[in-house]
Design an enzyme around this catalytic site. Structure first.
Site, PDB file in Angstrom:
ATOM      1  N   GLY A   1      -0.102  -2.279  -4.078  1.00  0.00           N
ATOM      2  CA  GLY A   1      -0.931  -3.265  -3.383  1.00  0.00           C
ATOM      3  C   GLY A   1      -0.547  -4.675  -3.769  1.00  0.00           C
ATOM      4  O   GLY A   1       0.618  -5.049  -3.792  1.00  0.00           O
ATOM      5  N   ASP A   2      -1.557  -5.472  -4.104  1.00  0.00           N
ATOM      6  CA  ASP A   2      -1.346  -6.856  -4.536  1.00  0.00           C
ATOM      7  C   ASP A   2      -1.702  -6.958  -6.008  1.00  0.00           C
ATOM      8  O   ASP A   2      -2.789  -6.513  -6.411  1.00  0.00           O
ATOM      9  CB  ASP A   2      -2.232  -7.801  -3.715  1.00  0.00           C
ATOM     10  CG  ASP A   2      -1.971  -9.259  -4.057  1.00  0.00           C
ATOM     11  OD1 ASP A   2      -1.351  -9.954  -3.247  1.00  0.00           O
ATOM     12  OD2 ASP A   2      -2.383  -9.695  -5.157  1.00  0.00           O
TER      13      ASP A   2
ATOM     14  N   PRO B   1       0.786  -1.234   0.000  1.00  0.00           N
ATOM     15  CA  PRO B   1       0.000   0.000   0.000  1.00  0.00           C
ATOM     16  C   PRO B   1       0.812   1.275   0.000  1.00  0.00           C
ATOM     17  O   PRO B   1       0.260   2.352  -0.202  1.00  0.00           O
ATOM     18  CB  PRO B   1      -0.814  -0.125   1.297  1.00  0.00           C
ATOM     19  CG  PRO B   1       0.056  -0.943   2.189  1.00  0.00           C
ATOM     20  CD  PRO B   1       0.733  -1.933   1.304  1.00  0.00           C
TER      21      PRO B   1
ATOM     22  N   ASP C   1       3.645   1.274 -11.520  1.00  0.00           N
ATOM     23  CA  ASP C   1       2.363   1.965 -11.555  1.00  0.00           C
ATOM     24  C   ASP C   1       2.452   3.338 -10.907  1.00  0.00           C
ATOM     25  O   ASP C   1       3.373   3.633 -10.142  1.00  0.00           O
ATOM     26  CB  ASP C   1       1.290   1.137 -10.831  1.00  0.00           C
ATOM     27  CG  ASP C   1       0.761   0.003 -11.687  1.00  0.00           C
ATOM     28  OD1 ASP C   1       1.072  -0.016 -12.887  1.00  0.00           O
ATOM     29  OD2 ASP C   1       0.042  -0.854 -11.148  1.00  0.00           O
TER      30      ASP C   1
ATOM     31  N   ALA D   1      -3.476   4.833   2.559  1.00  0.00           N
ATOM     32  CA  ALA D   1      -3.313   3.823   3.611  1.00  0.00           C
ATOM     33  C   ALA D   1      -1.858   3.462   3.827  1.00  0.00           C
ATOM     34  O   ALA D   1      -1.103   3.247   2.870  1.00  0.00           O
ATOM     35  CB  ALA D   1      -4.104   2.568   3.247  1.00  0.00           C
TER      36      ALA D   1
ATOM     37  N   LYS E   1      -1.460   4.887 -14.692  1.00  0.00           N
ATOM     38  CA  LYS E   1      -2.782   5.218 -15.215  1.00  0.00           C
ATOM     39  C   LYS E   1      -3.468   6.151 -14.225  1.00  0.00           C
ATOM     40  O   LYS E   1      -3.469   5.899 -13.030  1.00  0.00           O
ATOM     41  CB  LYS E   1      -3.642   3.956 -15.397  1.00  0.00           C
ATOM     42  CG  LYS E   1      -3.150   2.952 -16.427  1.00  0.00           C
ATOM     43  CD  LYS E   1      -4.156   1.825 -16.552  1.00  0.00           C
ATOM     44  CE  LYS E   1      -3.755   0.830 -17.628  1.00  0.00           C
ATOM     45  NZ  LYS E   1      -2.600   0.036 -17.214  1.00  0.00           N
TER      46      LYS E   1
ATOM     47  N   MET F   1     -11.122   2.515  -5.480  1.00  0.00           N
ATOM     48  CA  MET F   1     -11.431   3.543  -6.491  1.00  0.00           C
ATOM     49  C   MET F   1     -12.885   3.990  -6.394  1.00  0.00           C
ATOM     50  O   MET F   1     -13.605   4.056  -7.391  1.00  0.00           O
ATOM     51  CB  MET F   1     -11.112   3.011  -7.899  1.00  0.00           C
ATOM     52  CG  MET F   1      -9.643   2.650  -8.095  1.00  0.00           C
ATOM     53  SD  MET F   1      -9.300   1.710  -9.596  1.00  0.00           S
ATOM     54  CE  MET F   1      -9.886   0.064  -9.118  1.00  0.00           C
TER      55      MET F   1
END
Length: 464
Positions: free
Chosen positions: A302-303, A225, A248, A412, A270, A383
């Site tokens: 994240g994952d 996170p 990302d 987070a 993105k 989101m």
């Protein structure tokens, strides 16, 4: 970073020091490990300094430093342990254009000397910008225990072998060779001396030159996170060896810092409802770099298996016959719910939890709102900021209680994390007032339970 760490070439250069007591002795013990010419100015030096001068380790001028003494020195240490004398000698050095360090005077020093782990030619410098010398010493002690006393010998032999290794292609083939030497072959022979190490290098190079070319590989890595301490050990190892990192938008800069300095970093972010890198282009980047024989890390916030568009990228690898592994990460929902002292499931409340996305490719995402509106239902919505009014309307339309608790966690696990405690009826208004700018998780059916004393001042206001 106030002090920029560099390794200064001092072989054959002059380093001057003013002082003749214990502070001077401590500095000289370190300086005498270098190949510099050391000149000490001291009217009444202690026995250690006199002995070093008698043995030719240093040059001793038995008087105080005077104007005109310094000219082409690269460094100067003011170590007289007297504020007025240190100020006087340091001014002489500055006037001569020499960089100055004043012992125990961080603010007036132009450079600082770090704690050093010495396995010549391997040296590890540890600096805390003068803020925590005790911590620096603790780190030094830890590294001293971890690093073999013979590491320097292996490095010296390796240094003489660098020209021969040019027989291997630049990049991964050479890194693989040196990794085998320093972490496998070398430790097996380190106690046998330099001749054995040289023979091991010769045999190892032969093996690597005639070995089959290693194919590329892709690791789809979960960056977690945001908090670097939540990164898994396997993720850290993947970043350590990656040739290419395709990351990302939400990957924290602190995590990108963990990649090798030589690695190529490619932003494939993105932005929801904004500019973004087309998925087909990302797929092409992954495959192209892997087919060139590179170790590629596709770094996802994240994952990667949770709303990470992982399947499309895996399919691209399959079609190109590129090998891959998936390294899971801590998804934002787990980190966010932990930060408010809650759990995603609770006996007697809910036996299932939904991970949802607030919007799909063609707009707001639709779900089984009737099921989600039931008392005790829990959902983690990714989101969901822009979809707050849509979510509110769908749930209330299907019978959800207006007082259903809703918790929104922005950023987070990061230092700027914010927690907004709301209800279904006031959710859109509360989010508008909070003016969130970072990624946020929306939890329907959960309210913060963490003690206010452990929350930030902003969070306490939000929960009041």
């Amino acid at each position: 970073m106030k002090h920029y760490p560099v390794y200064l070439s001092v072989k054959g250069q002059r380093i001057a020091l003013s002082g003749g007591d214990e502070a001077a002795v401590a500095k000289l013990r370190l300086l005498m490990k270098t190949e510099a010419d050391i000149v000490v100015y001291a009217s009444d030096p202690v026995a250690d300094i006199q002995n070093w001068a008698a043995r030719g380790k240093i040059s001793l001028i038995p008087r105080a430093l005077e104007a005109g003494d310094l000219s082409d020195e690269v460094l100067f240490y003011a170590a007289d342990e007297d504020e007025e004398e240190d100020a006087r000698t340091s001014n002489i050095a500055r006037d001569a254009g020499v960089l100055v360090n004043i012992v125990d005077n961080l603010e007036d020093s132009q450079f600082i000397t770090p704690a050093i782990v010495d396995r010549d030619p391997v040296t590890v410098a540890i600096g805390t910008e003068g803020a925590a010398p005790v911590l620096a010493r603790a780190i030094k002690a830890d590294l001293e225990e971890r690093l073999s006393p013979n590491l320097g010998m292996l490095a010296r032999v390796g240094k003489t072998f660098r020209k021969a290794v040019e027989a291997l292609p630049f990049g991964r083939p050479r890194r693989d060779f040196w990794a085998d030497y320093y972490f496998k072959a070398g430790p097996r022979v380190e106690t046998k001396g330099e001749v054995a190490a040289q023979q091991e290098l010769d045999e190892l190079l032969f093996q690597h030159i005639y070995a089959d070319k290693q194919p590329g590989h892709v690791a789809f890595v979960g960056a977690g996170p945001g908090d670097p301490e939540l990164l898994t050990l396997k993720a850290r190892k993947a970043l350590d060896v990656a040739d290419v990192v395709i990351y990302d938008r939400l990957v924290a800069p602190e995590i990108l810092e963990l990649a090798r300095r030589e690695a190529k970093l490619i932003d494939a972010g993105k932005t929801p409802y904004g500019q973004h890198t087309p998925q087909e282009h990302i797929n092409g980047l992954i495959v192209d770099h892997a087919l060139q024989g590179h170790l590629v890390v596709r770094l996802k916030s994240g994952d990667p298996t949770v709303f990470g568009r992982l399947d499309e990228e895996l399919e691209a690898c399959d079609e190109a016959h590129v090998a891959y592994t998936v390294v899971p990460g801590i998804t934002a929902a787990s980190a966010a719910v932990a930060s408010v002292g809650q759990s995603l499931t609770k006996r007697g409340r809910n036996t299932s939890v939904r991970f949802l996305t607030g919007h799909a490719i063609d707009g707001f995402a639709d779900h089984d709102w009737r099921e989600l509106a039931q008392p005790g239902a829990v959902a983690a919505i990714y989101m969901g900021k822009k979809a707050a009014r849509f979510i509110q309307g769908r749930l209330i339309m299907h019978g959800a209680d207006h007082a259903t608790p809703v918790t929104v966690v922005e950023n987070a696990s990061r230092a700027d994390q914010r927690v907004i405690a709301s209800t279904l009826s006031s959710l859109p208004q509360d989010l508008a007032e909070a003016d969130l700018t970072g990624p946020a998780l929306t939890f329907v059916g959960l309210t913060p339970r963490r003690a206010a004393a452990t929350l930030t001042k902003f969070q306490q206001q939000e929960l009041a």
